[in-house]
Design an enzyme around this catalytic site. Structure first.
Site, mmCIF file in Angstrom:
data_model
loop_
_atom_site.group_PDB
_atom_site.id
_atom_site.type_symbol
_atom_site.label_atom_id
_atom_site.label_comp_id
_atom_site.label_asym_id
_atom_site.label_seq_id
_atom_site.Cartn_x
_atom_site.Cartn_y
_atom_site.Cartn_z
ATOM 1 N N PRO A 268 -5.034 12.114 2.353
ATOM 2 C CA PRO A 268 -5.705 12.120 3.656
ATOM 3 C C PRO A 268 -4.785 11.591 4.746
ATOM 4 O O PRO A 268 -3.828 10.848 4.489
ATOM 5 C CB PRO A 268 -6.884 11.163 3.466
ATOM 6 C CG PRO A 268 -6.975 10.921 1.984
ATOM 7 C CD PRO A 268 -5.589 11.112 1.460
ATOM 8 N N TYR B 243 0.832 -1.212 0.000
ATOM 9 C CA TYR B 243 0.000 0.000 0.000
ATOM 10 C C TYR B 243 0.862 1.255 0.000
ATOM 11 O O TYR B 243 0.626 2.189 -0.787
ATOM 12 C CB TYR B 243 -0.927 -0.010 1.215
ATOM 13 C CG TYR B 243 -1.840 1.193 1.298
ATOM 14 C CD1 TYR B 243 -2.904 1.329 0.409
ATOM 15 C CD2 TYR B 243 -1.660 2.175 2.255
ATOM 16 C CE1 TYR B 243 -3.759 2.417 0.474
ATOM 17 C CE2 TYR B 243 -2.502 3.264 2.330
ATOM 18 C CZ TYR B 243 -3.550 3.387 1.441
ATOM 19 O OH TYR B 243 -4.391 4.478 1.504
#
Length: 252
Positions: free
Chosen positions: A180, A150
């Site tokens: 974010p 990721y």
């Protein structure tokens, strides 16, 4: 920041941050196409605003399914003005346990789909002399997180954002990413992990190092998106906008 007459395509739109993006774009008047591997129809029916709303099911790791979505959008609206690449998968992985199959899945969804949608919709944006591409990156790239696949994918998203900005800027198309911090979405809370802290513990630790002492909510990202796709942001491109309550001020 009115978007009347603009067509926006949002991936990963059935819930969480992606759905918050849809809500804001619809409220600002855009035609909104919500794309997700889960059927986004229920959420689409609840969107407000004067524009058209459409929900499409798509596994964006499959190029043929992406082609189908693109064809539907172009047939119905003529072009895509605003492309929001938000869909992502985030299984916990480390060097000892990640498989090449899982690695490729993460890159296909988180990175390669951005390329496919950009290739499909950028020509129409160029022809119109106006376009907005906004990718969902991540503040994880500035942390010591060990989520191998990721983290790598989101670093690549940031690099791809800048590369696309370099290529499309002269055509009136801006390309930026929203990074974010930790948002307590259904997706994050549902992540499976066999060891280490729970999702709730991670959220509490993150909030503790923020300047703004509250949990991040999806609407925080929707507000940032509304600015980046507006004409007020037409001199901003190739940027990674961290929307994280101040975590990145310390690199925590």
């Amino acid at each position: 920041m009115a978007l009347d007459g603009k067509t926006a395509v949002v991936t990963g739109a059935a819930r969480g941050i992606g759905y918050a993006y849809c809500r804001r774009l619809a409220a600002d008047g855009a035609h909104v196409v919500a794309v997700d591997i889960e059927d986004p129809a229920d959420g689409v029916r609840q969107l407000t605003g004067t524009g058209d709303k459409l929900g499409l099911v798509c596994d964006i790791s499959e190029p043929a399914q992406v082609d189908t979505v693109v064809g539907t959008v172009l047939d119905r609206y003529g072009r895509c003005d605003i492309l929001v690449n938000n869909a992502g998968v985030f299984p916990f992985t480390d060097l000892d346990h990640v498989t090449i199959e899982l690695w490729r899945t993460v890159q296909a969804v988180n990175v390669e789909a951005i390329l496919l949608f950009a290739q499909a919709f950028a020509p129409g944006m160029r022809a119109a002399g106006w376009g907005r591409i906004v990718n969902t990156g991540s503040g994880i790239t500035l942390t010591q997180n060990r989520d191998l696949a990721y983290l790598t994918s989101k670093g690549t998203v940031h690099a791809l954002t800048r590369a696309l900005a370099n290529e499309l800027g002269e055509s009136g198309v801006t390309v930026n990413a929203i990074a974010p911090g930790l948002v307590a979405t259904e997706g994050f809370l549902g992540r499976a992990r066999t060891n280490g802290p729970s999702a709730e513990e991670v959220i509490a630790r993150t909030t503790a190092v923020q300047t703004i002492k509250r949990h991040s909510v999806p609407a925080d990202l929707g507000n940032a998106l509304a600015f980046l796709v507006s004409d007020d942001a037409d001199f901003i491109t190739g940027q990674i906008l961290h929307v994280d309550g101040g975590v990145t001020r310390t690199g925590a």
